[in-house]
Scaffold this active site. Structure first.
Site, mmCIF file in Angstrom:
data_model
loop_
_atom_site.group_PDB
_atom_site.id
_atom_site.type_symbol
_atom_site.label_atom_id
_atom_site.label_comp_id
_atom_site.label_asym_id
_atom_site.label_seq_id
_atom_site.Cartn_x
_atom_site.Cartn_y
_atom_site.Cartn_z
ATOM 1 N N CYS A 112 -11.056 2.271 38.972
ATOM 2 C CA CYS A 112 -12.277 1.550 39.345
ATOM 3 C C CYS A 112 -11.802 0.391 40.216
ATOM 4 C CB CYS A 112 -13.064 1.107 38.112
ATOM 5 S SG CYS A 112 -12.092 0.245 36.851
ATOM 6 N N LYS A 113 -12.308 -0.797 40.017
ATOM 7 C CA LYS A 113 -11.867 -1.926 40.838
ATOM 8 C C LYS A 113 -10.594 -2.554 40.289
ATOM 9 C CE LYS A 113 -13.538 -6.142 43.094
ATOM 10 N NZ LYS A 113 -14.689 -7.069 43.257
#
Length: 201
Positions: A112-113
């Site tokens: 994800c981030k």
């Protein structure tokens, strides 16, 4: 006394893994969003697929890397939670798990981030599919999330029903791979299914 001064030049060949990088299982890796400085390291993984868990468009430099190395990108857009009332859609995690357990997509990188919450939830549900005890699942999640771990994520993992994957698992067989020790790996029987280059859900 003679002192020797050594001029250390910058080494452009140093391989730098993405933040929060780790191996989940043989052929499965997790991390935060890779930066261009991490691309050399990613090349050593010989990735076939990337599971991207953010709703935002994939950064152009990452897209160029994926295209150049013929890596399939599966995008499952999960909003970053800003409040305790925001829940992760279970059907999205189920879809990502179906991609994850298909060894035709391995080696695969999940990210994800920052590689903490959304990635941690997917890996946690994968661990439940592997029949890990909840205490071990939670410990792994909290190790990567650090002080920013979320009780809502732990509740999601705890209540996620892996039986919803039963129909998918019925279409999977165990197959021995021909390298190293003979490890059992999951593989879809439907070899005729063609996966797209990019899949967004």
């Amino acid at each position: 006394m003679c002192m020797m001064i050594v001029d250390v030049e910058e080494n452009d060949d140093v391989l730098v893994p993405p933040t929060n990088f780790s191996m989940v299982e043989d052929g499965i890796f997790r991390s935060g969003l890779p930066q261009p400085s991490n691309f050399g390291f990613l090349e050593t993984l010989n990735l076939r697929s990337i599971i991207y868990l953010c709703p935002e468009a994939y950064p152009q430099e990452n897209m160029d890397f994926v295209d150049a190395h013929d890596i399939k990108l599966f995008q499952f857009g999960i909003e970053g939670k800003t409040s305790s009332s925001t829940s992760i859609p279970s059907h999205t995690i189920t879809g990502a798990l179906k991609v994850l357990i298909d060894v035709r997509n391995h080696p695969v990188l999940i990210h994800c981030k920052r590689g903490k919450h959304r990635t941690g939830c997917l890996v946690g549900c994968f661990r439940k599919l592997q029949t890990w005890c909840l205490s071990s699942v939670f410990e792994e999640y909290q190790r990567f999330a650090g002080v920013k771990w979320r009780a809502t994520d732990l509740r999601f993992i705890e209540t996620f029903e892996v039986m919803c994957l039963r129909q998918c698992l019925y279409s999977i067989i165990y197959q021995y791979q021909g390298y190293g020790s003979n490890k059992r790996r999951l593989l879809y029987q439907e070899e005729s299914i063609q996966n797209p280059k990019i899949k967004s859900i």
